[in-house]
Design an enzyme around this catalytic site. Structure first.
Site, PDB file in Angstrom:
ATOM      1  N   GLU A   1       0.893  -1.166   0.099  1.00  0.00           N
ATOM      2  CA  GLU A   1      -0.069  -0.037   0.054  1.00  0.00           C
ATOM      3  C   GLU A   1       0.965   1.265  -0.075  1.00  0.00           C
ATOM      4  O   GLU A   1       1.766   1.576   0.927  1.00  0.00           O
ATOM      5  CB  GLU A   1      -1.019  -0.030   1.264  1.00  0.00           C
ATOM      6  CG  GLU A   1      -1.991   1.126   1.282  1.00  0.00           C
ATOM      7  CD  GLU A   1      -2.879   0.944   2.541  1.00  0.00           C
ATOM      8  OE1 GLU A   1      -2.958  -0.282   3.097  1.00  0.00           O
ATOM      9  OE2 GLU A   1      -3.318   2.119   2.849  1.00  0.00           O
TER      10      GLU A   1
ATOM     11  N   LYS B   1      -6.624  -1.043  11.701  1.00  0.00           N
ATOM     12  CA  LYS B   1      -6.013  -1.074  10.616  1.00  0.00           C
ATOM     13  C   LYS B   1      -4.969  -0.369  10.421  1.00  0.00           C
ATOM     14  O   LYS B   1      -3.821  -1.004   9.838  1.00  0.00           O
ATOM     15  CB  LYS B   1      -7.169  -1.097   9.387  1.00  0.00           C
ATOM     16  CG  LYS B   1      -6.810  -1.783   8.030  1.00  0.00           C
ATOM     17  CD  LYS B   1      -6.326  -0.715   7.194  1.00  0.00           C
ATOM     18  CE  LYS B   1      -5.868  -1.247   5.905  1.00  0.00           C
ATOM     19  NZ  LYS B   1      -5.176  -0.320   5.173  1.00  0.00           N
TER      20      LYS B   1
ATOM     21  N   ASP C   1       4.595 -14.371  11.273  1.00  0.00           N
ATOM     22  CA  ASP C   1       3.159 -14.651  10.752  1.00  0.00           C
ATOM     23  C   ASP C   1       2.059 -13.650  11.129  1.00  0.00           C
ATOM     24  O   ASP C   1       1.459 -13.511  12.331  1.00  0.00           O
ATOM     25  CB  ASP C   1       2.777 -15.859  11.574  1.00  0.00           C
ATOM     26  CG  ASP C   1       1.463 -16.671  11.096  1.00  0.00           C
ATOM     27  OD1 ASP C   1       0.732 -15.848  10.547  1.00  0.00           O
ATOM     28  OD2 ASP C   1       0.990 -17.844  11.519  1.00  0.00           O
TER      29      ASP C   1
ATOM     30  N   HIS D   1      -2.525  10.852   0.505  1.00  0.00           N
ATOM     31  CA  HIS D   1      -2.737   9.775  -0.436  1.00  0.00           C
ATOM     32  C   HIS D   1      -2.672  10.022  -1.958  1.00  0.00           C
ATOM     33  O   HIS D   1      -2.224   9.366  -2.618  1.00  0.00           O
ATOM     34  CB  HIS D   1      -3.996   9.178   0.114  1.00  0.00           C
ATOM     35  CG  HIS D   1      -3.901   8.107   1.201  1.00  0.00           C
ATOM     36  ND1 HIS D   1      -5.016   7.171   1.490  1.00  0.00           N
ATOM     37  CD2 HIS D   1      -3.053   7.860   2.099  1.00  0.00           C
ATOM     38  CE1 HIS D   1      -4.772   6.518   2.382  1.00  0.00           C
ATOM     39  NE2 HIS D   1      -3.292   6.733   2.980  1.00  0.00           N
TER      40      HIS D   1
HETATM   41  C1  MEV Z   1      -5.348   3.430   5.625  1.00  0.00           C
HETATM   42  O1  MEV Z   1      -4.435   2.244   5.301  1.00  0.00           O
HETATM   43  C2  MEV Z   1      -5.252   3.582   6.957  1.00  0.00           C
HETATM   44  C3  MEV Z   1      -6.210   4.572   7.846  1.00  0.00           C
HETATM   45  O2  MEV Z   1      -7.498   4.435   7.190  1.00  0.00           O
HETATM   46  C4  MEV Z   1      -5.964   4.507   9.160  1.00  0.00           C
HETATM   47  C5  MEV Z   1      -6.860   5.188   9.897  1.00  0.00           C
HETATM   48  O3  MEV Z   1      -7.967   5.796   9.290  1.00  0.00           O
HETATM   49  O4  MEV Z   1      -6.703   5.818  11.058  1.00  0.00           O
HETATM   50  C6  MEV Z   1      -5.758   5.872   7.148  1.00  0.00           C
END
Ligand code: MEV
Length: 445
Positions: A87, A281, A297, A394
């Site tokens: 990513e 995430k 892992d 991004h």
């Molecule tokens: C994107 O890979 C991760 C985010 O969505 C994490 C977050 O929202 O805290 C930017």
């Protein structure tokens, strides 16, 4: 039944070329597909064989970017941390955050514990009280008869910590378990734990048969397996700063206002599992990338983190903030089981190199490094979200990727980036502009 004619028998026994032929048979252009698959095989056949042996039915390799996050200061030591991730923006975000905290003392960590867990699940039809009464003797025997497996681990500072008998019959009639805890030293310990558990089950069955008060079919072993939820194999990692040292973290923002907004961002994740999932995430963006680069892992690490995040009864964020006396502290508490021996660690040449880059860390040092990068990514994400918004960063990466795709020459990229400074980036918008400015596929002079 009708579908049986489509079953492929003996796929695993076929040569790599035969597999490739079989797999690509129904594609539009099998020849090109085979050529493409082959182009990703390693030029060195010995290396290719090594990679193939990690898994089954391998027909090629699937490369992922291997990046470096420099300037990661953890407990006073500076690391260049390898990150394997597909990513865009993740390594950049971690690097930005690591650099920011470098001059503010870096990441500090405390290992809370390194205890791993395994379970022997079984059904018990005999007298439960008698089993509990005789358990101390059984436990002694379980540990003794497992010595051929634990002997080496004990020499390395690990072994069985404890075995407890748990009654789960309120959830399911007869359901019980041996709840076993282990110390696995420098390894993640999955193989060691599972071997111990299977030995416990064998000893348990034999012991049960020898007890004349118990019936022949009074014990049914269901399964023996480690638990990936290891709440006591946990690390705390944090960054902290006086508020005034956070001034201008975003141009024009006071440290106090930034901290207030940042805490609000964390609060939302505390209150809403939908936000908490995305929040976590973002932590795993960093953690997984380090875990992958070091041959650990990542599925186990994710399963552990998410299960732990749900232990309070609802899904919660793994980070929290503490504000006091003009002081900001941002803390990650995360459980995971990592190893620096066993698994891929001694086999995959890049994993070996990753560990060398990290100056051969111990398993607990590796926990600290992975947690620091996870915290770095989370800090970066929440910071962007509560200030400029996430898309700004991004979109810049997205734009660079599109420019690469369209083969826009290096010396013209800045103009395009400048043009899109205040516009929405999309593949079609960039393509249109690139065509208008005659930039697509132009070779640089
Ligand atoms: C994107 O890979 C991760 C985010 O969505 C994490 C977050 O929202 O805290 C930017």
């Amino acid at each position: 039944m009708e579908n049986d004619q489509h079953i492929i028998y003996g796929f695993s026994k076929k040569s790599r070329d035969e597999k490739l032929e079989l797999v690509t048979r129904y594609l539009a252009d099998p020849k090109s597909a085979i050529a493409l698959f082959k182009s990703f095989q390693h030029a060195n056949s010995k290396m290719q064989r090594l990679l193939e042996e990690f898994s089954e039915n391998t027909i090629t390799n699937f490369p992922l970017p291997y990046g470096i996050c420099p300037n990661v200061l953890v407990d006073g030591k500076i690391y260049m941390v390898p990150m394997v991730i597909e990513e865009s923006s993740v390594v950049a975000a971690a690097a930005g955050s690591a650099k920011y905290w470098f001059s503010r003392g870096g990441f500090k960590t405390e290992i809370i514990d390194t205890e791993k867990i395994g379970q022997v699940h079984f059904l018990w039809k005999d007298d439960k009280n008698l089993l509990f009464a005789r358990f101390p003797a059984l436990k002694e025997r379980l540990i003794k008869e497992c010595f051929h497996i634990t002997e080496n681990m004990i020499k390395r500072g690990g072994g069985i910590i404890d075995i407890k008998l748990k009654d789960l019959s309120e959830r399911e009639p007869g359901l019980m378990q041996l709840y076993c805890t282990f110390e696995t030293a420098q390894s993640m310990g999955a193989n060691f734990i599972n071997s111990c558990l299977e030995q416990f089950a064998a000893t348990f069955k034999q012991w049960h048969l020898l007890q004349k008060e118990f019936s022949e079919d009074g014990l049914e072993i269901i399964m023996c397996i480690l638990s990936n939820l290891t709440p006591n194999c946990r690390i705390k990692c944090y960054v902290e700063s006086d508020m005034d040292r956070l001034n201008d973290i975003v141009p024009g923002w006071s440290g106090k206002e930034f901290a207030r907004r940042f805490c609000l961002g964390i609060r939302v994740a505390e209150l809403d599992p939908f936000r908490a999932a995305t929040h976590n995430k973002g932590i795993f963006n960093g953690v997984d990338a380090v875990v992958l680069a070091t041959g650990n892992d990542f599925r186990a690490v994710e399963a552990c983190g998410h299960a732990y995040a749900s232990l309070p009864g609802r899904y919660t964020p793994l980070t929290k903030t503490e504000l006091s006396d003009n002081h900001f502290r941002f803390i990650l508490e995360i459980p995971f089981a990592l190893g620096i021996v066993g698994g891929l660690t001694r086999l995959h040449p890049l994993v070996k190199l990753s560990l060398e880059l990290l100056e051969s860390p111990s398993a607990t040092e590796l926990m600290s490094i992975a947690a620091a990068v996870g915290l770095a990514n989370n800090f970066s994400a929440v910071k962007s979200l509560v200030t400029t918004g996430i898309q700004k960063g991004h979109m810049k990466m997205h734009l660079l990727n599109i420019l690469k795709q369209l083969k826009v020459p290096e010396n013209r990229k800045e103009e395009v980036i400048d043009y899109f400074k205040d516009k929405v980036v999309s593949v079609s918008a960039v393509r249109q502009l690139a065509e208008k400015w005659h930039l697509t596929g132009v070779t640089e002079n």
